[in-house]
Scaffold this motif. Sequence first.
Motif, short mmCIF file in Angstrom:
data_model
loop_
_atom_site.label_atom_id
_atom_site.label_comp_id
_atom_site.label_asym_id
_atom_site.label_seq_id
_atom_site.Cartn_x
_atom_site.Cartn_y
_atom_site.Cartn_z
N PRO A 6 0.83 -1.21 0.00
CA PRO A 6 0.00 0.00 0.00
C PRO A 6 0.86 1.25 0.00
O PRO A 6 1.99 1.25 0.48
N LEU A 7 0.31 2.30 -0.57
CA LEU A 7 0.97 3.60 -0.53
C LEU A 7 0.47 4.36 0.68
O LEU A 7 -0.74 4.48 0.91
N VAL A 8 1.40 4.86 1.47
CA VAL A 8 1.07 5.63 2.67
C VAL A 8 1.44 7.07 2.41
O VAL A 8 2.60 7.38 2.15
N LEU A 9 0.46 7.96 2.42
CA LEU A 9 0.73 9.36 2.15
C LEU A 9 0.05 10.26 3.17
O LEU A 9 -1.03 9.95 3.67
N SER A 10 0.70 11.37 3.47
CA SER A 10 0.09 12.36 4.35
C SER A 10 -0.50 13.48 3.51
O SER A 10 -0.02 13.79 2.42
N VAL A 11 -1.58 14.06 4.01
CA VAL A 11 -2.09 15.33 3.51
C VAL A 11 -1.87 16.30 4.66
O VAL A 11 -2.42 16.14 5.75
N THR A 12 -1.04 17.31 4.42
CA THR A 12 -0.53 18.11 5.52
C THR A 12 -0.48 19.58 5.15
O THR A 12 -0.65 19.95 3.98
N SER A 13 -0.25 20.44 6.14
CA SER A 13 -0.17 21.89 5.88
C SER A 13 0.56 22.57 7.02
O SER A 13 0.67 22.03 8.13
N GLY A 14 1.04 23.76 6.73
CA GLY A 14 1.70 24.54 7.75
C GLY A 14 0.73 25.26 8.67
O GLY A 14 1.07 25.58 9.80
N LYS A 15 -0.47 25.55 8.17
CA LYS A 15 -1.46 26.24 8.97
C LYS A 15 -2.84 25.65 8.73
O LYS A 15 -3.06 24.94 7.76
N GLY A 16 -3.75 25.95 9.65
CA GLY A 16 -5.12 25.51 9.49
C GLY A 16 -5.87 26.41 8.52
O GLY A 16 -5.40 27.47 8.13
N GLY A 125 -2.44 16.99 11.55
CA GLY A 125 -2.78 18.32 12.04
C GLY A 125 -1.99 19.35 11.24
O GLY A 125 -1.20 19.02 10.36
N ALA A 126 -2.23 20.61 11.56
CA ALA A 126 -1.48 21.70 10.92
C ALA A 126 -0.36 22.16 11.84
O ALA A 126 -0.43 22.00 13.05
N GLY A 127 0.69 22.71 11.22
CA GLY A 127 1.76 23.28 12.02
C GLY A 127 2.98 22.38 12.10
O GLY A 127 3.21 21.54 11.23
N ILE A 128 3.76 22.56 13.17
CA ILE A 128 5.01 21.80 13.32
C ILE A 128 5.09 21.15 14.69
O ILE A 128 6.18 20.97 15.24
N PRO A 150 -0.60 34.70 2.37
CA PRO A 150 0.82 34.76 2.75
C PRO A 150 1.16 33.88 3.95
O PRO A 150 2.23 33.25 3.98
N THR A 151 0.26 33.80 4.94
CA THR A 151 0.54 32.98 6.12
C THR A 151 0.58 31.50 5.75
O THR A 151 1.31 30.72 6.38
N SER A 152 -0.18 31.09 4.75
CA SER A 152 -0.13 29.70 4.31
C SER A 152 1.26 29.38 3.77
O SER A 152 1.82 28.31 4.06
N LEU A 153 1.82 30.30 3.00
CA LEU A 153 3.14 30.07 2.41
C LEU A 153 4.25 30.10 3.46
O LEU A 153 5.14 29.25 3.45
N THR A 154 4.20 31.06 4.37
CA THR A 154 5.25 31.14 5.39
C THR A 154 5.20 29.93 6.31
O THR A 154 6.24 29.39 6.70
N ASP A 155 3.99 29.48 6.65
CA ASP A 155 3.88 28.33 7.55
C ASP A 155 4.23 27.03 6.84
O ASP A 155 4.78 26.10 7.44
N TYR A 157 6.46 26.85 4.46
CA TYR A 157 7.93 26.89 4.42
C TYR A 157 8.51 26.47 5.76
O TYR A 157 9.51 25.73 5.80
N ALA A 158 7.90 26.90 6.86
CA ALA A 158 8.39 26.52 8.19
C ALA A 158 8.33 25.01 8.39
O ALA A 158 9.26 24.41 8.94
N LEU A 159 7.25 24.38 7.93
CA LEU A 159 7.13 22.92 8.05
C LEU A 159 8.20 22.23 7.21
O LEU A 159 8.86 21.29 7.68
N ILE A 160 8.38 22.67 5.98
CA ILE A 160 9.42 22.10 5.11
C ILE A 160 10.79 22.26 5.76
O ILE A 160 11.61 21.33 5.78
N LYS A 161 11.06 23.44 6.29
CA LYS A 161 12.36 23.74 6.88
C LYS A 161 12.67 22.81 8.05
O LYS A 161 13.78 22.25 8.15
N VAL A 162 11.71 22.62 8.94
CA VAL A 162 11.94 21.75 10.10
C VAL A 162 12.17 20.31 9.65
O VAL A 162 13.08 19.62 10.14
N LEU A 163 11.34 19.83 8.73
CA LEU A 163 11.49 18.46 8.27
C LEU A 163 12.81 18.25 7.53
O LEU A 163 13.42 17.19 7.63
N LYS A 164 13.26 19.27 6.80
CA LYS A 164 14.52 19.17 6.08
C LYS A 164 15.72 19.26 7.02
O LYS A 164 16.61 18.38 7.01
#
Length: 275
Positions: A6-16, A125-128, A150-155, A157-164
């Motif tokens: 099976p393929l396991v995938l998340s649907v995720t976001s930096g903000k709600g 959930g949303a966030g980090i 804009p807050t969607s993009l900044t948040d 980016y924050a999620l990507i940054k932490v995971l990276k």
Amino acid sequence: MSSNLPLVLSVTSGKGGVGKTNMSVNLAYSLSAAGKKVVLLDADLGLANVDVILGLAPQHNLFHLFHEEMTLDRILFDTPYGFRILPASSGVSDMVNLDKGQKLDLLDAMDSLEDSVDYLIVDTGAGINDNVLYFNLAVQERLLIITPEPTSLTDAYALIKVLKLHHGVEKFRVLVNMVKDVSMAREVYLKLLNACDHFLDGISLDLVGFVPYDQNVRNSVIAQTPFCHKFPKTPASVAVRQTAQKVKNWQVTPNTDGNIKFFWKKLLFQERSVA
């Protein structure tokens, strides 16, 4: 796709507020309508709302797995839309962060799904916070939902940054939601891509597609019905079906965490890095 891979995938976001759970539900619906066996895990463990969006009232949820030793079969809930959900609880503070024992319980329970599901969709959930990072570390694919705000993009980016930077995650898929047209979607995507290219090395951002702003989406939320079911010809439904078609082409290889059993083991292996 083989049933034991099976393929396991998340649907995720930096903000709600970006439509993440709605996308999870309608993606699950679309894959199920295409003949796939789908389980949707509500991984927003303290503020769960998959059941609310679907207008359902499951008697049991993951709280009962962790605190009442209930089996997964009793918690899995068959929706009227062809897919199953693993509901979580809402407003229960001790579900916000899973301890190691709870992760082991979940591992043992999820093994039973290995041969009976094609897609496990994890609505994070949303966030980090710990749970968001925890589930995003475990999946094979991460579908990041962003909007023009804009807050969607900044948040995001924050999620990507932490995971990276903290966990070495470099590959993300992007779905742009609530945009006027493809031109706006590409503009929003490029803003995120440029920020990642400028400040983070090695990030792969694949634009999967976009979902246009559509009043019927709001109407379906009020009706507590997937919009792909209630309004199958509306532009948002067409866009989600196109996304589902692309997801069906994502490959699972035996050398990765290609089944749910290994998916959960990977969660445990990451215990120290997300603690």
